[in-house]
Design an enzyme around this catalytic site. Structure first.
Site, short mmCIF file in Angstrom:
data_model
loop_
_atom_site.label_atom_id
_atom_site.label_comp_id
_atom_site.label_asym_id
_atom_site.label_seq_id
_atom_site.Cartn_x
_atom_site.Cartn_y
_atom_site.Cartn_z
N HIS A 1 -1.46 -21.06 -0.58
CA HIS A 1 -0.29 -20.23 -0.26
C HIS A 1 0.51 -19.88 -1.51
O HIS A 1 1.02 -18.78 -1.64
CB HIS A 1 0.61 -20.94 0.76
N LEU B 1 10.82 1.36 7.61
CA LEU B 1 10.30 1.78 6.32
C LEU B 1 11.11 2.99 5.84
O LEU B 1 11.36 3.90 6.63
CB LEU B 1 8.82 2.18 6.46
N ARG C 1 -8.05 -20.09 -2.38
CA ARG C 1 -7.07 -19.97 -1.30
C ARG C 1 -5.97 -21.03 -1.39
O ARG C 1 -6.24 -22.23 -1.31
CB ARG C 1 -7.78 -20.06 0.05
N GLU D 1 11.60 2.78 14.82
CA GLU D 1 10.64 3.74 14.26
C GLU D 1 9.34 3.64 15.02
O GLU D 1 9.19 2.80 15.92
CB GLU D 1 10.42 3.46 12.76
N TYR E 1 0.82 -1.21 0.00
CA TYR E 1 0.00 0.00 0.00
C TYR E 1 0.85 1.26 0.00
O TYR E 1 2.07 1.19 0.20
CB TYR E 1 -0.98 0.00 1.19
N LYS F 1 6.41 -1.95 2.17
CA LYS F 1 5.18 -1.38 2.75
C LYS F 1 4.01 -2.33 2.48
O LYS F 1 3.24 -2.15 1.54
CB LYS F 1 4.94 0.01 2.15
N ARG G 1 8.31 4.03 -4.39
CA ARG G 1 8.34 3.08 -3.27
C ARG G 1 7.33 1.96 -3.49
O ARG G 1 7.59 0.80 -3.19
CB ARG G 1 8.06 3.82 -1.95
N1 PMP Z 1 7.28 3.85 9.23
C1 PMP Z 1 6.11 3.19 9.21
C2 PMP Z 1 6.03 1.86 9.88
C3 PMP Z 1 4.98 3.73 8.56
O1 PMP Z 1 3.82 3.05 8.53
C4 PMP Z 1 5.08 5.02 7.97
C5 PMP Z 1 3.88 5.66 7.34
N2 PMP Z 1 3.44 4.97 6.24
C6 PMP Z 1 6.30 5.68 8.03
C7 PMP Z 1 7.38 5.08 8.66
C8 PMP Z 1 6.46 7.07 7.43
O2 PMP Z 1 6.48 6.98 6.04
P1 PMP Z 1 6.08 8.21 5.11
O3 PMP Z 1 6.91 9.36 5.54
O4 PMP Z 1 6.42 7.75 3.74
O5 PMP Z 1 4.63 8.45 5.32
#
Ligand code: PMP
Length: 278
Positions: free
Chosen positions: A101, A203, A99, A179, A33, A146, A52
């Site tokens: 895997h 991320l 369904r 994070e 996403y 993501k 991304r």
């Molecule tokens: N880390 C995580 C786990 C996130 O979910 C997000 C937001 N999507 C971010 C960092 C920040 O990413 P961005 O600046 O691209 O929104």
């Protein structure tokens, strides 16, 4: 204005949109996403988000997707939504199949989006900051992709709320601070910005990259390096960064007060500089 959904090329009111129950995103979390926001009808850092998204799909060996088609569809739903400041959520799954895997033979991804009016954090939250707790990071080893597998992020966020804090920060087994549940994290020590380097454990935030670019442009010193909770608790300033988060100051972490109780001088400067780019 209507909140709209896009399902494989068709746009409709959100409440009318459905997806088949055998969507692999629903069954296996086999979906990626992005979340993109617009200011004055202009999507912010659209190309960076699309790059991304493409990387996420490539890393998971998704069928090849034409990014120009995705780009036009994103612009179309922003346009049809008609919001001055709108948020588009994009989700692409490996498709709909009985369904199993193993990947399906068919190469048909499932591409959905929604558009809504942007929900920004209040000026008060940006000025006053939030409290967070740290939690052990028990997510999988590819947090640089993501994916919609956000169960542990959801558990951590709820744990924070239940404990009277606003969010949680993931800490690795080596006590390294990674994070937030939906944001990257920065600390400021002796006028220098410090953030976790890009590894599979975080991320690669688009806002993170934008803030580092601002630092380069304004000669604000920064380091991408590991730091532990001791350094976190002792930081002069700390903040979370993200598309909706922007620059959100942390005023208390695990009960340790940070800074002077509101947004710090450098964080304030960075928030203003970020908004200036929008
Ligand atoms: N880390 C995580 C786990 C996130 O979910 C997000 C937001 N999507 C971010 C960092 C920040 O990413 P961005 O600046 O691209 O929104």
């Amino acid at each position: 204005m209507p909140e709209l959904a896009y399902v494989n090329g068709n746009i409709m009111p959100i409440q009318d949109a459905t997806i088949p129950i055998e969507d692999r995103g629903y069954q296996f979390g086999d979906a990626v996403y992005e979340y993109i926001t617009s200011f004055n009808k202009r999507p912010f850092l659209l190309d960076e988000h699309l790059a991304r998204l493409k990387r996420s799909m490539t890393e998971l060996s998704f069928p090849l997707v034409d990014m120009d088609t995705i780009r036009s569809a994103v612009l179309e739903i922003f346009d049809k939504g008609g919001y001055d400041n709108g948020d588009v959520y994009i989700q692409i799954s490996r498709g709909v199949a009985p369904r199993d895997h193993a990947f399906p033979e068919s190469n048909e991804i499932q591409f959905i989006m929604t558009v809504r009016e942007t929900k920004r954090y209040s000026d008060e939250m940006h000025a006053n900051g939030i409290k967070v707790i740290t939690v052990e990071d028990q997510r999988w080893g590819r947090c640089d992709i993501k994916t919609v597998q956000l169960l542990y992020n959801a558990l951590a966020k709820q744990k924070a709320l239940d404990s009277g804090a606003y969010d949680a920060v993931f800490v690795g087994p080596d006590n390294v601070v990674r994070e937030g549940t939906s944001s990257n994290l920065f600390i400021i020590v002796d006028q220098t910005l410090i953030t976790h380097p890009l590894t599979p454990n975080i991320l690669p935030g688009i806002t993170r990259a934008c803030l580092l670019q601002i630092c380069r442009e304004r000669s604000i010193p920064f380091q991408e390096r590991f730091f532990d909770t001791n350094e976190l608790y002792a930081a002069d300033e700390a903040f979370l960064s993200g598309t909706t988060t922007e620059v959100l100051p942390l005023i208390e972490i695990d009960g340790h007060p940070i800074g002077q109780g509101g947004i710090g001088a450098i964080s304030k400067k960075l928030l203003a500089a970020l908004r200036n780019k929008m």
